[in-house]
Design a protein around this motif. Structure first.
Motif, mmCIF file in Angstrom:
data_model
loop_
_atom_site.group_PDB
_atom_site.id
_atom_site.type_symbol
_atom_site.label_atom_id
_atom_site.label_comp_id
_atom_site.label_asym_id
_atom_site.label_seq_id
_atom_site.Cartn_x
_atom_site.Cartn_y
_atom_site.Cartn_z
ATOM 1 N N LEU A 106 103.567 49.381 28.040
ATOM 2 C CA LEU A 106 103.209 50.172 26.759
ATOM 3 C C LEU A 106 101.476 50.265 26.833
ATOM 4 O O LEU A 106 100.908 51.110 26.323
ATOM 5 C CB LEU A 106 103.759 49.590 25.609
ATOM 6 C CG LEU A 106 103.500 50.601 24.362
ATOM 7 C CD1 LEU A 106 104.359 51.762 24.292
ATOM 8 C CD2 LEU A 106 104.045 49.640 22.913
ATOM 9 N N GLN A 107 101.061 48.806 27.102
ATOM 10 C CA GLN A 107 99.570 48.351 26.924
ATOM 11 C C GLN A 107 99.101 49.544 27.839
ATOM 12 O O GLN A 107 98.154 50.230 27.600
ATOM 13 C CB GLN A 107 99.435 47.254 26.984
ATOM 14 C CG GLN A 107 97.929 46.916 26.659
ATOM 15 C CD GLN A 107 97.893 45.347 26.811
ATOM 16 O OE1 GLN A 107 98.589 44.358 27.242
ATOM 17 N NE2 GLN A 107 96.589 44.984 26.930
ATOM 18 N N TYR A 108 99.557 49.364 29.186
ATOM 19 C CA TYR A 108 98.830 50.462 30.143
ATOM 20 C C TYR A 108 98.827 51.676 29.873
ATOM 21 O O TYR A 108 97.941 52.292 29.975
ATOM 22 C CB TYR A 108 99.708 50.177 31.385
ATOM 23 C CG TYR A 108 99.262 48.898 32.093
ATOM 24 C CD1 TYR A 108 98.082 48.116 32.278
ATOM 25 C CD2 TYR A 108 100.156 48.031 32.825
ATOM 26 C CE1 TYR A 108 97.459 47.248 32.756
ATOM 27 C CE2 TYR A 108 100.006 47.110 33.715
ATOM 28 C CZ TYR A 108 98.553 46.289 33.534
ATOM 29 O OH TYR A 108 98.386 45.186 34.059
ATOM 30 N N LEU A 109 100.128 52.017 29.287
ATOM 31 C CA LEU A 109 100.380 53.713 28.952
ATOM 32 C C LEU A 109 99.159 54.004 28.152
ATOM 33 O O LEU A 109 98.619 55.104 28.068
ATOM 34 C CB LEU A 109 101.718 53.792 28.589
ATOM 35 C CG LEU A 109 102.022 55.338 28.349
ATOM 36 C CD1 LEU A 109 102.311 55.986 29.539
ATOM 37 C CD2 LEU A 109 103.550 55.561 27.894
ATOM 38 N N VAL A 110 99.377 53.237 26.667
ATOM 39 C CA VAL A 110 98.031 53.553 25.883
ATOM 40 C C VAL A 110 96.897 53.744 26.291
ATOM 41 O O VAL A 110 96.236 55.011 26.182
ATOM 42 C CB VAL A 110 98.338 52.370 24.618
ATOM 43 C CG1 VAL A 110 97.259 52.600 23.977
ATOM 44 C CG2 VAL A 110 99.727 52.464 24.021
ATOM 45 N N GLU A 111 96.457 52.801 27.014
ATOM 46 C CA GLU A 111 95.151 52.606 27.776
ATOM 47 C C GLU A 111 94.948 54.071 28.819
ATOM 48 O O GLU A 111 93.969 54.527 28.793
ATOM 49 C CB GLU A 111 94.882 51.581 28.439
ATOM 50 C CG GLU A 111 94.395 50.484 27.566
ATOM 51 C CD GLU A 111 94.457 49.002 28.220
ATOM 52 O OE1 GLU A 111 94.411 48.211 27.470
ATOM 53 O OE2 GLU A 111 94.099 49.037 29.589
ATOM 54 N N ILE A 112 96.030 54.466 29.432
ATOM 55 C CA ILE A 112 95.999 55.624 30.299
ATOM 56 C C ILE A 112 95.802 56.743 29.352
ATOM 57 O O ILE A 112 94.859 57.845 29.826
ATOM 58 C CB ILE A 112 97.331 55.967 30.979
ATOM 59 C CG1 ILE A 112 97.209 54.524 32.155
ATOM 60 C CG2 ILE A 112 97.546 56.945 32.031
ATOM 61 C CD1 ILE A 112 98.803 54.337 33.020
ATOM 62 N N ILE A 113 96.632 56.801 28.508
ATOM 63 C CA ILE A 113 96.327 58.172 27.477
ATOM 64 C C ILE A 113 95.067 58.119 26.821
ATOM 65 O O ILE A 113 94.560 59.284 26.932
ATOM 66 C CB ILE A 113 97.490 57.940 26.589
ATOM 67 C CG1 ILE A 113 99.019 58.175 26.914
ATOM 68 C CG2 ILE A 113 97.338 59.049 25.402
ATOM 69 C CD1 ILE A 113 100.192 58.024 26.191
ATOM 70 N N ASP A 114 94.611 57.001 26.547
ATOM 71 C CA ASP A 114 93.319 56.897 25.876
ATOM 72 C C ASP A 114 92.121 57.469 26.726
ATOM 73 O O ASP A 114 91.470 58.412 26.491
ATOM 74 C CB ASP A 114 92.980 55.770 25.343
ATOM 75 C CG ASP A 114 93.533 55.379 24.005
ATOM 76 O OD1 ASP A 114 94.207 56.410 23.353
ATOM 77 O OD2 ASP A 114 93.795 54.077 23.636
ATOM 78 N N LYS A 115 92.290 56.780 27.973
ATOM 79 C CA LYS A 115 91.203 57.190 29.140
ATOM 80 C C LYS A 115 91.486 58.708 29.345
ATOM 81 O O LYS A 115 90.198 59.397 29.510
ATOM 82 C CB LYS A 115 91.292 56.170 30.231
ATOM 83 C CG LYS A 115 90.427 56.467 31.278
ATOM 84 C CD LYS A 115 88.988 56.042 30.946
ATOM 85 C CE LYS A 115 88.039 56.364 31.752
ATOM 86 N NZ LYS A 115 86.789 55.686 31.619
ATOM 87 N N ARG A 116 92.426 59.185 29.491
ATOM 88 C CA ARG A 116 92.756 60.644 30.042
ATOM 89 C C ARG A 116 92.231 61.525 28.913
ATOM 90 O O ARG A 116 91.822 62.488 29.378
ATOM 91 C CB ARG A 116 94.108 61.013 30.484
ATOM 92 C CG ARG A 116 94.102 60.199 32.063
ATOM 93 C CD ARG A 116 95.352 60.474 32.802
ATOM 94 N NE ARG A 116 95.430 61.601 33.325
ATOM 95 C CZ ARG A 116 95.254 62.338 34.237
ATOM 96 N NH1 ARG A 116 95.127 61.378 35.212
ATOM 97 N NH2 ARG A 116 95.711 63.643 34.721
ATOM 98 N N LEU A 117 92.550 61.206 27.772
ATOM 99 C CA LEU A 117 92.309 61.967 26.381
ATOM 100 C C LEU A 117 90.533 62.101 26.421
ATOM 101 O O LEU A 117 90.154 63.538 26.102
ATOM 102 C CB LEU A 117 92.876 61.437 25.128
ATOM 103 C CG LEU A 117 94.079 61.807 24.671
ATOM 104 C CD1 LEU A 117 94.449 61.482 23.320
ATOM 105 C CD2 LEU A 117 94.104 63.672 24.581
ATOM 106 N N THR A 118 89.891 61.001 26.625
ATOM 107 C CA THR A 118 88.679 60.787 26.499
ATOM 108 C C THR A 118 87.943 62.087 27.662
ATOM 109 O O THR A 118 87.026 62.791 27.296
ATOM 110 C CB THR A 118 88.071 59.772 26.916
ATOM 111 O OG1 THR A 118 88.709 58.653 26.154
ATOM 112 C CG2 THR A 118 86.686 59.622 26.400
#
Lengths: 165, 697
Positions: A106-118
């Motif tokens: 979940l932690q990885y997924l959140v960070e992936i989403i955040d980074k790609r959103l940026t």
């Protein structure tokens, strides 16, 4: 893999034969629906923690829209399902290792989403960047980008005075 | 690569502890303590290195793993200390005997293309893939020097340099002052025997041929291997290297320009052949669908250089060579090659080079080169001396670089003399051995050779044999499974067809669209070579056996004893039949495959192995350079010389007498002249006095 013989399916003018024991390639949404009906089982191995970690590494390394890499097909849907299933298993088996794995994923997924959103938001500043990254986006991301891009366009039109001749 | 914000100094200090924790508590999917077990194994095997999967570390502690990429020197040093600490608690006696333990990280999530290695990566950990093209012999490098400092006042004393915690870098510098007495005067003498040394080797990693953009030169980078890594790969091997990017001055002069090099911490030789051609699930579906097509053989052959008109047999031979037979290793270790070598000898302007270039394009791991070769290593391998450092290197040539693939060699008749010797071994044993300047090595060259050459006299002379027509020794010619001759003979009907085809191509290039797209064909070939291993069926064995025996029987029946086929061709037939089955992704060699192989072999024998005197097929033209009929005449001439020599008082045979007696037996004077010339060259006879020959005894 089809696990039960059934009538042929007709989708978008195409016929899909459901014969027991045969491997077929179908869209993810259809596969999940047929799994629910007990007709097929998905043979492609689900995403593992290692897979998500590998994706996390390359996503976090990206700095600009040009560094953005393509995610595997159906990445978000699969990750969501895997995390949900892990949570259910952890509750059932009362295994802290599974809970820890779910937490990591979940932690990885959140960070992936955040980074790609940026990066997605960065690209909104120039139409050329949008064109450049579109081919490397998942369908969900592409829909979001189109939505935001249209909203921005409308907003600009409303804010800016009309061009005078 | 991005530097990580938020990775504070404390993270660096923490690395040792975190790594120790990683070794102690990391568990794999099955719940096993993976690294505890690996360390135990390491102790049992007496090794100094622990191999760590990068992904494991990433999952355990993402920050530590990213710090390892950013500051590998610091993290690896601390990891090595943590490893020592761990081993000391497990096996203190073992740890005592080892100077330094290494943590070797493998499988980073991202490979940096050699072409994109820039200054931003200096000091960082990277993973590179490529071909090892050069390697120096193993040397010893000082890591801890022992100096003797002598002064008049203090006498002599020894000390270690550099001080505790540091190691000697690229250059060994004399200490500015003695750490024992503090004096900088007197003499400092290095004592190599007391210094600590480790194995050291320099290699050169080059981009893989298939990664080089068209029209560009391959990029390469030097890599330094130390300790257990030395000699773990040979030139020609495809390797994956994880290492730290470093710099050193590009020349001895003090310029502000530096070269990049890699200080390797892990090296892995790629075992799987052709793994670089990625075949997705969709590709696999398309490949399997293609294989089900009953016309698949024709489609593949038609897809080979469609812009070139005709030459069906040659294209079929090339297609079979691309798929190849199945290599076999017998229990006694004998290796039977599966590669099919094809040679095209032809008049200028018969599209030989175009065919070869197309081959290199569609062959997985294909290399196009000329006989002369672009590098000093040429076709096989060479020991060369680096001009700037004076070091000797072993450099791999085209056949070694194309190991597991196809080498398309144009103008093979113009190859270097050194290659002429080494290519024999490369083609049959599929290795290249070299022993020069202290470098002794045997490199793998499991390569299919598809070569083209020009006739010696500019045009192919039909009244001469194949061996006379091409500047290649018969020993090399006999190693080709199939040889084809392309003659440019005027033929109004054929010329019109060719001209029309070429003009149509010029008018509309779309007309030469291949049946199978080159990219898909490449994947198809790669898939077949990787996964399909056909075995001979009983019917196919019978057919090949019958053909072989029948052809050999012809030799018994004919008066001049021409031998149409030998065991080499029998093996070639098996390879061709296997390749034909592979083309349809079949696991069994059927009669149809055997028939195709026989048909192609016949076409080859009729084209290259025809005795121009007797008009019969004779494999000796390729195997010995002379047809059997001519060989027998040569033997008879030898007997005449022997006879005349014993009869004459001078102890030699006069040329006129030899010619007269030979003519009475139906052997023409020009054959006698040729025989005498050949026998003199081979040291069988000598000219005892002018125009009088005797046999060397």
């Amino acid at each position: 893999m089809v696990i039960k013989d059934s009538k042929n399916l007709y989708i978008d003018g195409q016929s899909i034969e459901l014969q027991k024991g045969v491997e077929i390639e179908i869209p993810y949404w259809l596969a999940t629906q047929l799994v629910k009906e007990g007709l097929v089982k998905i043979v492609e191995s689900p995403l593992s923690l290692e897979d998500i970690a590998r994706i996390h590494f390359s996503v976090i390394s990206a700095k600009t829209p040009s560094d953005l890499e393509q995610l595997p097909q159906y990445f978000y849907q699969e990750a969501k399902t895997v995390i949900q299933e892990l949570g259910e298993r952890a509750k059932k088996e009362l295994d802290p290792a599974l809970l820890e794995e779910r937490h990591r994923m979940l932690q990885y997924l959140v960070e992936i989403i955040d980074k790609r959103l940026t990066i997605l938001l960065q690209s909104l500043r120039s139409p050329t960047s949008i064109a450049e990254i579109t081919s490397r986006l998942t369908p969900e991301e592409e829909a979001l980008l189109n939505h935001l891009s249209n909203a921005l366009k409308t907003w600009r039109e409303k804010i800016l005075p009309r061009a005078t001749v | 690569m991005q530097s990580i914000p938020g990775l504070a100094e404390e993270a660096v200090i923490d690395a040792r502890e975190r790594f120790h924790e990683f070794l102690r508590s990391f568990r794999d999917r099955n719940g096993n303590y993976k690294y505890r077990e690996r360390i135990r194994q390491m102790i049992t095997m007496g090794q100094k290195s622990l191999i760590v999967e990068y992904n494991d570390l990433y999952i355990f502690d993402t920050k530590l793993a990213r710090l390892l990429i950013e500051r590998p020197d610091e993290v690896l040093r601390q990891a090595s200390e943590a490893l020592r600490e761990f081993i000391e608690s497990e096996a203190p006696e073992y740890a005592e005997g080892i100077d330094r333990f290494y943590v070797r990280v493998r499988a980073l999530p991202k490979t940096i293309p050699l072409r994109r290695l820039r200054s931003e990566y200096i000091g960082k950990l990277v993973m590179l893939e490529g071909i090892l093209v050069r390697a120096t012999p193993i040397k010893e490098k000082i890591t801890k020097a022992v100096f003797m400092h002598c002064t008049r006042e203090q006498g002599c004393h020894e000390f270690e340099w550099p001080p505790e915690g540091e190691l000697v870098g690229e250059i060994l510098e004399k200490p500015p002052a003695c750490p024992v007495c503090g004096s900088s005067s007197g003499t400092f003498r290095l004592i190599p025997e007391k210094s600590k040394l480790i194995d050291w080797q320099r290699i050169v990693l080059q981009e893989r041929p298939e990664e080089i953009p068209p029209g560009q030169l391959p990029r390469s980078i030097e890599v330094v291997l130390q300790d257990e890594l030395v000699d773990s790969a040979r030139p020609g091997d495809r390797v994956t290297i994880v290492g730290v990017v470093r710099v050193r001055p590009d020349t001895a002069k003090k310029r502000a320009v530096y070269d990049l090099y890699i200080d390797a911490i892990h090296l892995e030789v790629s075992q799987k052949l052709l793994e670089e051609v990625i075949i997705t699930r969709e590709d696999e579906e398309r490949i399997k669908a293609l294989a089900r097509d009953p016309w698949i053989h024709k489609k593949i052959v038609a897809s080979i250089a469609p812009a070139i008109y005709g030459h069906w047999d040659i294209k079929e031979a090339i297609a079979l060579a691309l798929f190849g037979g199945v290599p076999k290793i017998t229990p006694d270790g004998t290796r039977i090659r599966g590669d099919i070598h094809v040679l095209i000898v032809g008049d200028p302007g018969t599209a030989k080079s175009q065919l070869l270039q197309y081959v290199a394009r569609i062959a997985p791991r294909g290399i196009y080169t000329t006989g002369k070769g672009a590098t000093a290593a040429g076709l096989t391998a060479a020991v060369i001396r680096d001009k700037s450092t004076g070091e000797y290197y072993l450099e791999a040539g085209a056949l070694v670089l194309a190991d597991g693939g196809v080498a398309a060699i144009d103008e093979i008749d113009k190859m270097r003399d050194e290659d002429r010797v080494a290519i024999h071994e490369a083609m049959e044993q599929q290795t290249v051995s070299i022993a020069k300047a202290g470098i002794v090595a045997r490199l793998n060259a499991r390569t299919t050779v598809i070569a083209a050459g020009n006739p010696k006299f500019g045009r192919y002379l039909t009244n001469r044999t194949l061996a006379d027509n091409i500047n290649l020794p018969v020993t090399i010619l006999s190693r080709f499974d199939l040889i084809f001759i392309l003659k440019d003979k005027p033929n109004p009907e054929e010329d019109r067809r060719v001209a029309r085809h070429i003009l149509e191509v010029h008018k509309d290039t779309e007309r030469v669209k291949p049946e199978i797209e080159p990219e898909l064909l490449k994947k198809y070939i790669s898939y077949a070579r990787r996964y399909v291993r056909p075995r001979l069926s009983q019917e196919a064995i019978q057919l090949i056996e019958d053909f072989y025996v029948q052809m050999r029987r012809m030799s018994l029946e004919s008066s001049d004893g021409a031998i149409p086929i030998t065991l080499r061709q029998l093996e070639a037939l098996v390879r061709l039949a296997e390749a034909h089955a592979r083309m349809a992704l079949r696991d069994e060699v059927t009669v149809e495959d055997a028939e195709a192989a026989v048909r192609l072999m016949k076409a080859f024998l009729e084209s290259a192995g025809l005795d121009i005197e007797s008009g019969k097929i004779d494999i000796d033209i390729i195997m010995t350079g002379k047809p059997r009929s001519k060989q027998e005449k040569f033997t008879r001439i030898m007997e005449i010389i022997e006879q005349l020599e014993s009869e004459s008082e001078e102890g030699c045979a006069r040329l006129k007498e030899i010619q007269r007696r030979a003519l009475s037996e139906g052997i023409e004077s020009n054959i006698v002249d040729e025989a005498i010339r050949t026998m003199r060259r081979d040291g069988i006879i000598y000219e005892k006095s002018i125009g009088c020959y005797a046999i060397v005894r």
